[in-house]
Design an enzyme around this catalytic site. Structure first.
Site, PDB file in Angstrom:
ATOM      1  N   SER A 107       0.834  -1.197   0.000  1.00  0.00           N
ATOM      2  CA  SER A 107       0.000   0.000   0.000  1.00  0.00           C
ATOM      3  C   SER A 107       0.873   1.254   0.000  1.00  0.00           C
ATOM      4  CB  SER A 107      -0.887  -0.028   1.243  1.00  0.00           C
ATOM      5  OG  SER A 107      -1.664   1.119   1.265  1.00  0.00           O
ATOM      6  N   GLY A 108       0.593   2.155  -0.906  1.00  0.00           N
ATOM      7  CA  GLY A 108       1.338   3.405  -0.988  1.00  0.00           C
ATOM      8  C   GLY A 108       2.565   3.313  -1.880  1.00  0.00           C
ATOM      9  N   THR A 112      -1.627   2.637  -8.068  1.00  0.00           N
ATOM     10  CA  THR A 112      -2.727   3.357  -8.736  1.00  0.00           C
ATOM     11  C   THR A 112      -2.165   4.427  -9.668  1.00  0.00           C
ATOM     12  OG1 THR A 112      -4.089   2.948  -6.815  1.00  0.00           O
ATOM     13  CG2 THR A 112      -4.832   4.677  -8.294  1.00  0.00           C
ATOM     14  N   ASN A 157      -1.161   5.382   3.166  1.00  0.00           N
ATOM     15  CA  ASN A 157      -1.312   6.068   1.872  1.00  0.00           C
ATOM     16  C   ASN A 157      -2.490   7.045   1.968  1.00  0.00           C
ATOM     17  OD1 ASN A 157      -1.654   6.807  -0.762  1.00  0.00           O
ATOM     18  ND2 ASN A 157      -1.892   4.717  -1.561  1.00  0.00           N
ATOM     19  N   SER A 160      -5.368   5.712  -0.593  1.00  0.00           N
ATOM     20  CA  SER A 160      -5.235   4.266  -0.674  1.00  0.00           C
ATOM     21  C   SER A 160      -6.468   3.639  -1.315  1.00  0.00           C
ATOM     22  CB  SER A 160      -5.033   3.711   0.739  1.00  0.00           C
ATOM     23  OG  SER A 160      -4.901   2.323   0.654  1.00  0.00           O
ATOM     24  N   SER A 161      -6.221   2.747  -2.269  1.00  0.00           N
ATOM     25  CA  SER A 161      -7.353   2.063  -2.915  1.00  0.00           C
ATOM     26  C   SER A 161      -7.914   1.066  -1.918  1.00  0.00           C
ATOM     27  CB  SER A 161      -6.884   1.320  -4.158  1.00  0.00           C
ATOM     28  OG  SER A 161      -6.074   2.148  -4.942  1.00  0.00           O
ATOM     29  N   GLY A 387      -2.830  -2.775  -2.191  1.00  0.00           N
ATOM     30  CA  GLY A 387      -1.514  -3.367  -1.941  1.00  0.00           C
ATOM     31  C   GLY A 387      -1.463  -4.116  -0.612  1.00  0.00           C
ATOM     32  N   GLU A 389      -0.793  -5.005   3.001  1.00  0.00           N
ATOM     33  CA  GLU A 389      -0.704  -4.036   4.091  1.00  0.00           C
ATOM     34  C   GLU A 389      -0.681  -4.718   5.455  1.00  0.00           C
ATOM     35  OE1 GLU A 389      -3.918  -1.449   3.082  1.00  0.00           O
ATOM     36  OE2 GLU A 389      -5.453  -2.768   3.876  1.00  0.00           O
TER      37      GLU A 389
HETATM   38  N1  ATP Z   1       4.937   8.359 -10.065  1.00  0.00           N
HETATM   39  C1  ATP Z   1       4.600   9.104  -9.039  1.00  0.00           C
HETATM   40  N2  ATP Z   1       4.916  10.407  -9.023  1.00  0.00           N
HETATM   41  C2  ATP Z   1       4.574  11.204  -8.007  1.00  0.00           C
HETATM   42  N3  ATP Z   1       3.923  10.768  -6.904  1.00  0.00           N
HETATM   43  C3  ATP Z   1       3.626   9.468  -6.834  1.00  0.00           C
HETATM   44  C4  ATP Z   1       3.918   8.583  -7.902  1.00  0.00           C
HETATM   45  N4  ATP Z   1       3.456   7.363  -7.578  1.00  0.00           N
HETATM   46  C5  ATP Z   1       2.883   7.510  -6.335  1.00  0.00           C
HETATM   47  N5  ATP Z   1       2.986   8.763  -5.911  1.00  0.00           N
HETATM   48  C6  ATP Z   1       2.458   9.278  -4.649  1.00  0.00           C
HETATM   49  O1  ATP Z   1       2.238   8.209  -3.777  1.00  0.00           O
HETATM   50  C7  ATP Z   1       0.883   8.161  -3.348  1.00  0.00           C
HETATM   51  C8  ATP Z   1       0.400   6.757  -3.240  1.00  0.00           C
HETATM   52  O2  ATP Z   1       0.376   6.159  -4.472  1.00  0.00           O
HETATM   53  P1  ATP Z   1      -0.760   5.158  -4.909  1.00  0.00           P
HETATM   54  O3  ATP Z   1      -2.054   5.625  -4.486  1.00  0.00           O
HETATM   55  O4  ATP Z   1      -0.541   4.898  -6.338  1.00  0.00           O
HETATM   56  O5  ATP Z   1      -0.390   3.890  -4.087  1.00  0.00           O
HETATM   57  P2  ATP Z   1      -0.993   2.472  -4.199  1.00  0.00           P
HETATM   58  O6  ATP Z   1       0.103   1.558  -4.485  1.00  0.00           O
HETATM   59  O7  ATP Z   1      -2.101   2.502  -5.149  1.00  0.00           O
HETATM   60  O8  ATP Z   1      -1.521   2.211  -2.759  1.00  0.00           O
HETATM   61  P3  ATP Z   1      -2.806   1.418  -2.293  1.00  0.00           P
HETATM   62  O9  ATP Z   1      -2.451   0.003  -2.392  1.00  0.00           O
HETATM   63  O10 ATP Z   1      -2.973   1.857  -0.941  1.00  0.00           O
HETATM   64  O11 ATP Z   1      -3.842   1.838  -3.167  1.00  0.00           O
HETATM   65  C9  ATP Z   1       0.124   8.962  -4.377  1.00  0.00           C
HETATM   66  O12 ATP Z   1      -0.994   9.557  -3.795  1.00  0.00           O
HETATM   67  C10 ATP Z   1       1.144   9.990  -4.799  1.00  0.00           C
HETATM   68  O13 ATP Z   1       1.162  11.069  -3.937  1.00  0.00           O
HETATM   69 MG    MG Z   2      -4.062   2.289  -5.095  1.00  0.00          MG
END
Ligand code: ATP
Ligand code: MG
Length: 1079
Positions: A107-108, A112, A157, A160-161, A387, A389
């Site tokens: 997660s994070g 996404t 996050n 977070s999804s 993700g 967690e």
């Molecule tokens: N390529 C990127 N450039 C800039 N910021 C990023 C990038 N990827 C992620 N982030 C930052 O990290 C945060 C978390 O990313 P994201 O929501 O994609 O995580 P995740 O893997 O989908 O987590 P979860 O499993 O909780 O959904 C985003 O809100 C953003 O602020």
């Molecule tokens: Mg996500």
């Protein structure tokens, strides 16, 4: 062209871990950190992309970058998520292979974000056009909508999804997007009613309260203040860098783009508001007389507002919060709910309402974005799942999420590590096995049908009797005690008995990504996922179309006593389907790594990253890649792709494909250690070699293109030239023909002119000669004529003089007669026979002729006149003619009779009934009937008698009685005597000796004397056996009266007694008739 190998040259650290030297965990991390510090967040392991979350925006996702990576080889430029997206898209478009992008990480870690980058890249490079752009927009805009409702701030996050998402983007054969299908996996709905410390509820609640207009809020009966709502955690309501108000507008806009109707958006917001209201409903205990506790709603205002929002009858919902009806075998039992149960019911309703709304949103979006055409699609799947967690307090949801991540890790291992190694063995490539951790055992612990944790949970949920989370844990402790990855204090495995980090109500699983301690509390409930039927029925009764749709089981007509499948069961089934689906597609991996736990940029926590590198199996991945081959391809497509690089294989290789590839490699002098020949595939060790081949191929294609162009241009020019030549010949031929025709016409007309002049000249000459000749001949003739004339005149002069007078006379006479006739013609009298006119005679000598002509003309016109007569008229005229022959110039009475028509039957004897008897007495047709006077012999006085004449006889009858006095057959008549005077006396004289003569002759007088005598005469003439009657005309004749002969003498004198004629007996022998003097 110089080969640009930026992947390998001028690189910060090593772009592809496969090329890392020496390879160890430390060097791996060092390389990652070095690159991370230089903002190089992407690193390859062969075709796998490692993505480090930068936690800040980097300038590497610009449209320029998209262009840079577009249609470039994977290894050509420095590592980038775009390179992977481009590779996947091109292989989908050009090689017709369905693709899936598997994004994993805790997660994070940035999954996404990565999925959105992939989608936006594909949207940027694929086809354009109004329709295509609309589809793209809708696909992209589905993200903000789903994120608002399905994402939340967690400790790990801020976005977070809280649901799993798999999106299939569908393309047509050209690579233009047609639409998509989104599948969602188990939303963490417990978050709706309760959030761990430092976390928030789903974004949409905060967005609605911050971003909606006052008017909207008023309509939704909401207050902007978060603190007014029990379901919203307050300590972390505001998140750094998150503008809820702005995001609300984005979401509304996105909903509009995706195709939500205004009333649909309104319904959705009403449901969100209703959930908030629901959270504020509170219960208080109320003791009943039987000693049981009952719950009552504290303040009904929120309930009322919520019911108004959803169109539910307040009493129905109020009752559903106070009672629970259990139906079993046609029996209904209602029990009251205590306060705890009422809260449980409320929260269950809120969770269900929200999660069903979420599923409806996905379905609705799918409806909008689904591909319109039914042709075969190419598909690119993008998987962005919650993700892995580990929280302080992990419950059923984390268990499910982590199970899902285990499965993804499994598929990664299956396809990259095990599959790859197995392929080498299968293909007979020399290979030393590489050890790696296979998490299949953990998956089995969770999902095994017999003794897996999910199966145990289901068993507990379905078991009759008292079922609690503790009984479930007991069961696990018994069944899973021996499992290496299962840990529990109370399990039969004694090694955990003293493990104080393991509380009694928990179990721990050693996941691939670490140990996670799960608290069993709520497992059974969440798995059951039951909503009291009273509540679902209350919802179904709502006067709100969306709510009604969301609770179909509330329809009393469709009461289903069967238990719905448990949440765990459903999730396991959908993950199973997803895995199968992914296995049919060509996988592309993005492995996301989280550099620190602080959500901060520039911080690289070595231990955290090391942990992820370990559990993601990245080292093993590199090892397998390094020991193995970067690229493999079946011989046939390989030969097909590169055959143009060698003269012997180009354009056709007739032998087996493998030999062709061997010839090719030898010819290209690729070092032997760079590739190996498998049974059906060639394995290429380094990307560099592949790139070398690709580059050569590209150059060769350019040369080939030039060659084709050259030949084509040559052909085109030649064809053009030949066409021009042919055209020129045709044009020339036509022109020559035209010129010759023109020249010929000119010569022809000139010739005609010359000819005409010559002919004219000749003709004139001839004419002149002929004229001269003719004049000569005429002159000769004239001279001869004159001469002859002179001769003849001289000869005949004497004869001419002797006859001249007669000739002149004849001529003159001729002329006079001619003139006379012409004149006569113009002065002819009319055609009437009685016209006496006749032109006067011009010359005396014409007298005879003139009279003759008059007569002839008269006869002719009489003839003409007669020819017009009818038979009757003709008979009349014949009688008249006969009368004239008899009397004309003989009797003075005659002229007066000419104008009188001969009527015959003056008495109309056949018609008059008076004479009917008389008429019948006469056999023959009556020719004449008239009244005559019979002259008395004695005194000369007349007695009126009817006189009838037939063809055979003359009848005298009494005028009054009609009695026949005398009937004399005509043959007995010898003659008729009349005077020359104007009187009407006549004597019928009978033949002597005839029967009639006995009485003597008859002396009669009639006004129609002429007619009577004429008719008598005619009868005699026309009757065969009769002699013609003699008519004596004299003023003295004898009449035989019996034996005496009396002389009747006519004298001219003055009549007496006013009578015109008087008769008087003078003596025995004389009867004197005095007649007026003839004027
Ligand atoms: N390529 C990127 N450039 C800039 N910021 C990023 C990038 N990827 C992620 N982030 C930052 O990290 C945060 C978390 O990313 P994201 O929501 O994609 O995580 P995740 O893997 O989908 O987590 P979860 O499993 O909780 O959904 C985003 O809100 C953003 O602020
Ligand atoms: Mg996500």
């Amino acid at each position: 062209m110089e080969v640009k190998t930026s992947l390998l040259d001028n690189m910060i650290g090593v772009g592809d871990m496969v090329l890392l030297e020496p390879l160890s965990e430390d060097s791996f991390l060092e390389n990652l950190q070095k690159r991370f510090d230089h903002n190089e967040i992407y690193t390859y392991i062969g075709s796998v992309v490692i993505s480090m979350n930068p936690y800040r925006s980097l300038p590497i996702f610009t449209p320029d970058k998209v262009e840079e990576y577009r249609n470039r080889n994977f290894y050509e430029l420095s590592p980038h998520i775009y390179a992977l997206a481009d590779e996947a898209y091109r292989s989908l478009r050009d090689q017709d292979k369905d693709q899936c992008i598997l994004i994993t990480g805790e997660s994070g870690a940035g999954k996404t974000e990565a999925s959105k980058l992939v989608m936006s890249y594909v949207a940027a490079v694929c086809g354009k056009g109004q329709e295509v752009n609309k589809v793209k927009e809708q696909l992209l805009q589905s993200n903000p909508v789903l994120e608002a409702f399905g994402n939340a701030k967690t400790v790990r996050n801020d976005n977070s999804s809280r649901f799993g998402k798999y999106m299939d983007i569908e393309f047509d054969f050209k690579g233009d997007p047609l639409g998509g299908v989104i599948s969602n996996y188990l939303l963490e709905k417990s978050r709706v009613v309760k959030q761990p410390r430092g976390e928030r509820n789903f974004h949409v609640f905060y967005q609605l309260l911050s971003g909606a207009s006052d008017d909207t809020l008023r309509k939704l009966k909401l207050d902007r203040d978060f603190s007014k709502y029990n379901y919203l955690s307050l300590d972390s309501a505001a998140v750094n860098g998150l503008d809820d108000a702005a995001n609300f507008r984005t979401v509304r806009n996105a909903m509009q783009i995706v195709g939500f109707m205004e009333d649909e958006v309104q319904s959705v917001l009403e449901l969100v508001a209703a959930v908030l209201k629901l959270g504020n409903i509170e219960f208080k205990p109320e003791s009943r007389c039987n000693g049981t506790d009952e719950s009552r709603i504290k303040d009904k205002n929120d309930l009322k507002e919520m019911c108004e929002l959803l169109g539910i009858e307040q009493s129905v919902l109020e009752r559903a919060f106070s009672y629970r009806t259990v139906e079993a075998k046609m029996e209904k039992v209602s029990t009251t709910l205590n306060v705890a149960q009422a809260y449980y019911a409320r929260d269950a309703l809120a969770k269900n309402l929200y999660s069903r709304l979420f599923s409806w949103l996905v379905t609705r979006i799918n409806e909008s974005i689904k591909a319109q055409t039914k042709t075969r699609h190419k598909v690119m799947g993008v998987l962005d799942i919650y993700g892995f967690e580990i929280f302080e307090d992990n419950s059923f949801e984390q268990f499910i999420i982590n199970y899902c991540n285990e499965k993804l890790q499994q598929i990664f291992i299956e396809l990259t590590l095990r599959e790859e190694q197995e392929e080498y063995v299968r293909e007979g490539i020399e290979w030393t096995n590489i050890e790696y951790f296979n998490n299949a055992i953990i998956c089995d612990l969770i999902e095994n049908n017999q003794n897996g944790i999910l199966a145990m949970l289901d068993e507990e949920c379905l078991r009759p009797g008292t079922v609690t989370d503790e009984t479930f844990l007991d069961k696990l402790n018994t069944v899973c005690a021996e499992h290496q990855h299962f840990e529990s204090r109370l399990s039969k495995n004694s090694k955990f008995l003293t493990d104080h980090s393991l509380p009694h109500n928990c179990f721990r699983i050693q996941h691939y990504a670490g140990k996670v301690l799960y608290r069993v509390e709520g497992f059974v409930d969440k798995n059951n996922d039951l909503l009291y039927r009273d509540l679902s029925q209350a919802m179904y009764k709502a006067n709100h179309s969306l709510i009604k749709q969301l609770f179909p089981e509330g329809n009393p007509a469709k009461v289903n006593l069967k238990r719905p499948p448990t949440a765990g069961f459903q999730f396991r089934a959908s993950v199973g389907t997803l895995m199968k689906n992914l296995q049919t597609k060509n996988p592309n991996y993005i492995r996301c790594i989280k550099p620190n736990d602080k959500k901060a940029s520039h911080i690289f926590t070595d231990s955290l990253v090391r942990h992820q590198v370990r559990y993601l199996g990245l080292m093993e991945n590199v090892r397998v890649r390094r020991a193995g081959y970067a690229f493999r391809q079946a011989y046939e497509p390989c030969l097909e792709r590169y055959k143009m690089l060698c003269k012997r294989t180009w354009p056709h290789w007739r032998g087996p494909a493998r030999e062709g590839v061997e010839v090719l490699m030898t010819d290209l002098q690729v070092p032997a250690e760079e590739f190996s020949y498998g049974r059906s595939k060639i394995f290429i060790r380094n990307p560099r070699t592949l790139f070398f081949l690709e580059e050569r191929r590209r150059q060769c294609l350019e040369d080939l293109a030039t060659l084709i162009q050259k030949i084509y241009r040559g052909w085109k020019c030649r064809t053009q030239f030949l066409l021009l030549k042919k055209s020129q010949v045709t044009v020339a031929a036509w022109y020559r023909r035209y010129a010759q025709q023109k020249k010929y016409k000119r010569i022809k007309s000139a010739t005609t002119v010359v000819q005409s002049y010559t002919r004219g000249w000749q003709a004139r000459k001839l004419l002149r000669e002929l004229k001269y000749q003719k004049r000569c001949e005429e002159a000769v003739t004239t001279i001869a004529a004159f001469w002859h004339g002179t001769q003849v005149r001289r000869e005949y002069r004497k004869f001419f003089r002797a006859n001249a007078g007669k000739k002149i006379y004849d001529f003159t006479i001729q002329r006079i007669i001619q003139k006379y006739f012409l004149n006569l013609k113009s002065t002819m009298p009319s055609m009437s026979p009685i016209d006496k006119n006749w032109p006067t005679r011009p010359y005396l000598f014409l007298d005879g002729v003139h009279t003759d002509l008059r007569r002839i003309f008269h006869l002719w016109r009489c003839k003409k006149y007669r020819s017009q007569f009818t038979e009757e008229k003709k008979a009349v005229y014949e009688e008249k003619l006969e009368a004239s022959e008899i009397f004309k110039d003989k009797k003075a009475l005659y002229p007066s009779s000419v104008s009188q028509p001969f009527k015959g039957d003056y008495l109309e004897i056949s018609k008059n009934p008076k004479y009917q008897k008389l008429n019948s007495a006469v056999d023959e047709k009556v020719l004449l009937a008239d009244v005559v006077n019979k002259i008395n012999r004695a005194n000369g006085k007349g007695t009126a008698r009817i006189f009838l004449l037939t063809k055979k006889s003359v009848v005298l009858a009494d005028q009054k009685t009609g009695q026949v006095k005398a009937s004399v057959p005509l043959p007995d008549l010898s003659s008729v005597s009349v005077s020359t005077q104007t009187d009407g006396f006549f004597a019928l004289r009978l033949k002597e000796g005839s029967a009639s003569a006995v009485k003597g002759d008859f002396l009669l007088s009639s006004e129609h004397l002429i007619e009577i005598i004429t008719k008598l005469h005619r009868v005699g003439a026309t009757t065969a056996d009769m002699e013609q009657l003699n008519v004596d005309i004299s003023d003295e004749f004898l009449v035989q009266f019996k034996q005496d002969k009396v002389c009747v003498k006519f004298i001219q004198g003055v009549p007496k007694n006013g009578n015109s004629v008087s008769c008087k007996r003078k003596n025995n022998r004389l009867l004197e008739v005095s007649v007026p003097t003839t004027p």
